[in-house]
Design a protein around this motif. Sequence first.
Motif, PDB file in Angstrom:
ATOM      1  N   GLU A 120     -27.772  57.091  27.661  1.00 21.07           N
ATOM      2  CA  GLU A 120     -28.553  56.853  28.875  1.00 21.07           C
ATOM      3  C   GLU A 120     -29.894  57.553  28.684  1.00 21.07           C
ATOM      4  OE1 GLU A 120     -29.069  54.783  32.064  1.00 21.07           O
ATOM      5  OE2 GLU A 120     -26.998  54.939  31.321  1.00 21.07           O
ATOM      6  N   LEU A 121     -30.995  56.822  28.752  1.00 25.63           N
ATOM      7  CA  LEU A 121     -32.301  57.413  28.474  1.00 25.63           C
ATOM      8  C   LEU A 121     -32.885  58.045  29.734  1.00 25.63           C
ATOM      9  CD1 LEU A 121     -33.964  54.675  26.232  1.00 25.63           C
ATOM     10  CD2 LEU A 121     -32.426  56.532  25.571  1.00 25.63           C
ATOM     11  N   PRO A 122     -33.448  59.260  29.617  1.00 26.62           N
ATOM     12  CA  PRO A 122     -34.119  59.866  30.772  1.00 26.62           C
ATOM     13  C   PRO A 122     -35.252  58.966  31.264  1.00 26.62           C
ATOM     14  CG  PRO A 122     -33.817  61.483  29.012  1.00 26.62           C
ATOM     15  CD  PRO A 122     -33.456  60.149  28.440  1.00 26.62           C
ATOM     16  N   PRO A 123     -35.467  58.884  32.593  1.00 29.10           N
ATOM     17  CA  PRO A 123     -36.485  57.954  33.127  1.00 29.10           C
ATOM     18  C   PRO A 123     -37.896  58.239  32.618  1.00 29.10           C
ATOM     19  CG  PRO A 123     -35.636  59.444  34.847  1.00 29.10           C
ATOM     20  CD  PRO A 123     -34.752  59.605  33.655  1.00 29.10           C
ATOM     21  N   GLU A 124     -38.198  59.519  32.305  1.00 29.53           N
ATOM     22  CA  GLU A 124     -39.568  59.850  31.859  1.00 29.53           C
ATOM     23  C   GLU A 124     -39.948  59.077  30.594  1.00 29.53           C
ATOM     24  OE1 GLU A 124     -37.922  64.060  32.977  1.00 29.53           O
ATOM     25  OE2 GLU A 124     -37.090  62.113  32.406  1.00 29.53           O
ATOM     26  N   VAL A 125     -38.985  58.939  29.674  1.00 29.60           N
ATOM     27  CA  VAL A 125     -39.337  58.308  28.400  1.00 29.60           C
ATOM     28  C   VAL A 125     -39.556  56.811  28.598  1.00 29.60           C
ATOM     29  CG1 VAL A 125     -36.985  57.813  27.517  1.00 29.60           C
ATOM     30  CG2 VAL A 125     -38.845  58.321  25.918  1.00 29.60           C
ATOM     31  N   ARG A 126     -38.800  56.211  29.514  1.00 30.40           N
ATOM     32  CA  ARG A 126     -38.994  54.785  29.811  1.00 30.40           C
ATOM     33  C   ARG A 126     -40.398  54.573  30.408  1.00 30.40           C
ATOM     34  NH1 ARG A 126     -36.572  50.596  27.699  1.00 30.40           N
ATOM     35  NH2 ARG A 126     -34.480  51.430  27.994  1.00 30.40           N
ATOM     36  N   GLU A 127     -40.833  55.525  31.230  1.00 28.78           N
ATOM     37  CA  GLU A 127     -42.144  55.421  31.872  1.00 28.78           C
ATOM     38  C   GLU A 127     -43.283  55.550  30.866  1.00 28.78           C
ATOM     39  OE1 GLU A 127     -44.888  58.066  34.979  1.00 28.78           O
ATOM     40  OE2 GLU A 127     -42.715  58.425  34.862  1.00 28.78           O
ATOM     41  N   HIS A 128     -43.145  56.492  29.914  1.00 31.89           N
ATOM     42  CA  HIS A 128     -44.262  56.800  29.013  1.00 31.89           C
ATOM     43  C   HIS A 128     -44.193  56.063  27.674  1.00 31.89           C
ATOM     44  CE1 HIS A 128     -45.818  59.926  31.639  1.00 31.89           C
ATOM     45  NE2 HIS A 128     -44.608  60.439  31.738  1.00 31.89           N
ATOM     46  N   ALA A 129     -43.038  55.553  27.298  1.00 36.86           N
ATOM     47  CA  ALA A 129     -42.907  54.917  25.969  1.00 36.86           C
ATOM     48  C   ALA A 129     -42.123  53.614  26.034  1.00 36.86           C
ATOM     49  CB  ALA A 129     -42.228  55.891  24.999  1.00 36.86           C
ATOM     50  N   GLY A 130     -42.193  52.943  27.191  1.00 46.62           N
ATOM     51  CA  GLY A 130     -41.394  51.728  27.381  1.00 46.62           C
ATOM     52  C   GLY A 130     -41.654  50.646  26.352  1.00 46.62           C
ATOM     53  N   LEU A 131     -42.939  50.428  26.012  1.00 48.52           N
ATOM     54  CA  LEU A 131     -43.290  49.387  25.032  1.00 48.52           C
ATOM     55  C   LEU A 131     -42.629  49.681  23.686  1.00 48.52           C
ATOM     56  CD1 LEU A 131     -45.028  46.940  24.086  1.00 48.52           C
ATOM     57  CD2 LEU A 131     -46.832  48.571  23.537  1.00 48.52           C
ATOM     58  N   TYR A 132     -42.695  50.954  23.260  1.00 53.18           N
ATOM     59  CA  TYR A 132     -42.128  51.272  21.944  1.00 53.18           C
ATOM     60  C   TYR A 132     -40.598  51.218  21.972  1.00 53.18           C
ATOM     61  CZ  TYR A 132     -42.140  52.692  17.159  1.00 53.18           C
ATOM     62  OH  TYR A 132     -41.985  52.668  15.795  1.00 53.18           O
ATOM     63  N   LEU A 133     -39.984  51.582  23.083  1.00 48.87           N
ATOM     64  CA  LEU A 133     -38.521  51.492  23.177  1.00 48.87           C
ATOM     65  C   LEU A 133     -38.067  50.047  23.004  1.00 48.87           C
ATOM     66  CD1 LEU A 133     -37.887  53.923  26.163  1.00 48.87           C
ATOM     67  CD2 LEU A 133     -37.353  54.349  23.752  1.00 48.87           C
ATOM     68  N   ASP A 134     -38.793  49.114  23.628  1.00 46.05           N
ATOM     69  CA  ASP A 134     -38.463  47.689  23.465  1.00 46.05           C
ATOM     70  C   ASP A 134     -38.656  47.262  22.010  1.00 46.05           C
ATOM     71  OD1 ASP A 134     -37.966  47.579  26.177  1.00 46.05           O
ATOM     72  OD2 ASP A 134     -39.916  46.706  26.696  1.00 46.05           O
ATOM     73  N   ALA A 135     -39.725  47.757  21.382  1.00 49.46           N
ATOM     74  CA  ALA A 135     -39.988  47.421  19.983  1.00 49.46           C
ATOM     75  C   ALA A 135     -38.899  47.990  19.072  1.00 49.46           C
ATOM     76  CB  ALA A 135     -41.358  47.947  19.560  1.00 49.46           C
ATOM     77  N   ALA A 136     -38.424  49.201  19.379  1.00 44.49           N
ATOM     78  CA  ALA A 136     -37.370  49.820  18.566  1.00 44.49           C
ATOM     79  C   ALA A 136     -36.073  49.031  18.664  1.00 44.49           C
ATOM     80  CB  ALA A 136     -37.143  51.273  19.014  1.00 44.49           C
ATOM     81  N   TYR A 137     -35.743  48.558  19.866  1.00 45.49           N
ATOM     82  CA  TYR A 137     -34.548  47.722  20.037  1.00 45.49           C
ATOM     83  C   TYR A 137     -34.683  46.446  19.204  1.00 45.49           C
ATOM     84  CZ  TYR A 137     -30.882  44.894  22.161  1.00 45.49           C
ATOM     85  OH  TYR A 137     -29.759  44.098  22.337  1.00 45.49           O
ATOM     86  N   LEU A 138     -35.864  45.804  19.271  1.00 48.77           N
ATOM     87  CA  LEU A 138     -36.106  44.593  18.493  1.00 48.77           C
ATOM     88  C   LEU A 138     -35.996  44.885  16.994  1.00 48.77           C
ATOM     89  CD1 LEU A 138     -37.023  41.616  18.269  1.00 48.77           C
ATOM     90  CD2 LEU A 138     -39.387  42.458  18.297  1.00 48.77           C
ATOM     91  N   LEU A 139     -36.556  46.009  16.565  1.00 53.87           N
ATOM     92  CA  LEU A 139     -36.487  46.365  15.149  1.00 53.87           C
ATOM     93  C   LEU A 139     -35.035  46.593  14.713  1.00 53.87           C
ATOM     94  CD1 LEU A 139     -37.813  46.996  12.478  1.00 53.87           C
ATOM     95  CD2 LEU A 139     -38.290  49.313  13.312  1.00 53.87           C
ATOM     96  N   GLY A 140     -34.219  47.177  15.591  1.00 53.27           N
ATOM     97  CA  GLY A 140     -32.795  47.319  15.292  1.00 53.27           C
ATOM     98  C   GLY A 140     -32.136  45.969  15.087  1.00 53.27           C
ATOM     99  N   ARG A 141     -32.475  45.012  15.946  1.00 52.04           N
ATOM    100  CA  ARG A 141     -31.942  43.648  15.795  1.00 52.04           C
ATOM    101  C   ARG A 141     -32.391  43.036  14.472  1.00 52.04           C
ATOM    102  NH1 ARG A 141     -29.593  41.297  20.448  1.00 52.04           N
ATOM    103  NH2 ARG A 141     -29.359  39.473  19.124  1.00 52.04           N
ATOM    104  N   ARG A 142     -33.679  43.165  14.179  1.00 51.99           N
ATOM    105  CA  ARG A 142     -34.212  42.545  12.951  1.00 51.99           C
ATOM    106  C   ARG A 142     -33.588  43.186  11.699  1.00 51.99           C
ATOM    107  NH1 ARG A 142     -35.207  38.858  15.822  1.00 51.99           N
ATOM    108  NH2 ARG A 142     -37.271  38.345  16.674  1.00 51.99           N
ATOM    109  N   THR A 143     -33.358  44.497  11.739  1.00 55.82           N
ATOM    110  CA  THR A 143     -32.739  45.173  10.590  1.00 55.82           C
ATOM    111  C   THR A 143     -31.313  44.668  10.389  1.00 55.82           C
ATOM    112  OG1 THR A 143     -34.111  47.123  11.028  1.00 55.82           O
ATOM    113  CG2 THR A 143     -32.227  47.420   9.565  1.00 55.82           C
ATOM    114  N   ALA A 144     -30.578  44.495  11.490  1.00 54.75           N
ATOM    115  CA  ALA A 144     -29.225  43.946  11.400  1.00 54.75           C
ATOM    116  C   ALA A 144     -29.265  42.510  10.867  1.00 54.75           C
ATOM    117  CB  ALA A 144     -28.554  43.987  12.764  1.00 54.75           C
TER     118      ALA A 144
END
Length: 381
Positions: A120-144
């Motif tokens: 469960e991610l703390p809300p602060e990180v979603r607020e300040h780094a939301g774009l990169y979190l979405d990119a990291a999830y996508l990169l995880g998918r692409r790596t798989a």
Amino acid sequence: SSLETTSRVGSAEQSNTSMIYGDLAILKLFRKISPGENPEVEMTRFLTENAHFEHIPAYLGDLHRASDNATIAFLQAFAVNQGDGWAWTLDELAHYYESVAGCPAPSSVGSPASMEAVNELPPEVREHAGLYLDAAYLLGRRTAELHLALATPTNDVAFEAEPFTPEELATERERIEQQVATALATLERTLATSERELPGETVQLANDVLARRGGVKERLTELSGDPTQFGQRIRIHGDLHLGQLLRAHNDFLFVDFEGEPARSLEERRKKQSPLRDVAGMLRSFSYAAHAALGRHMQRRPDHSSALAPGATLWERSVSSEFLRGYRDTIDGNPMMPVGERAQLFLRALLLEKACYELAYELNNRPTWLHIPLAGVRDLLG
């Protein structure tokens, strides 16, 4: 010909010269020619022609010596892009640190990323780094997806997935143990001879690491038992980090499938656990977080070290989202370790990678020593 277009010589590289044909193709001419096909050519051709994997610059052709299959030249599609993943990540982190600098310390730095649990991610990180979190999830998918493509059923023995055996597991343990032992011995020698030249915080980190090395054997004995619980061995990227990505159209392309250049051709073509690539990417997130923090502190010394918790929060959150994307895509595939074995294996491979980095920084870049040291300390904790 479709390649009747303006050509130019690309920026100099260590082992090849590149000629770029407009935005159509890039031709690599290899200056160092050795027997056997270059792994980048072999991997890119398989991914293009057998697996039809779209997230790489496509294979177009190659020139090789008939007598020993040595690669002379390699033609692939030119990928229009917005730069590599490392530079893009540092830019995103620069915005992140500016954004959190005036905020209170985060309520939590999050939990270490795990193959077993969704954090469960703390809300602060979603607020300040939301774009990169979405990119990291996508990169995880692409790596798989890359690993699923490399495990495409085939009669080509060079790419056929193979099970782990007791002997292969023993080889994994020995290789990891050797890397850890080498790095820690080098660290001990450096402390004995150059302790005064290192910052006090780095020396403290180094002593923490050396005090914990008794736990290495225990960590590695966990890589034993039923080998089928550890998944399958496949061809992997072999040197995966943020610098091996191109950012293109809000997505990612994987490049440079040559493997670690210091290793022999035989080692680079060896089938391995896909978790080695995963470990490489997680360590790259750690490097990016700390490198960008150092850069920010130089530019804004008034922000002091209060940003360190923000760096930990970013690294753990981004790593967790990457693993979530990876797991969502690859879950249940036989190439993956089963249950808790996945996390045990990943931790061991992360320890190996961090010790490889530690040995490198000791020999080349002592000012960055604190980055792998912190990683090794946490992994032995």
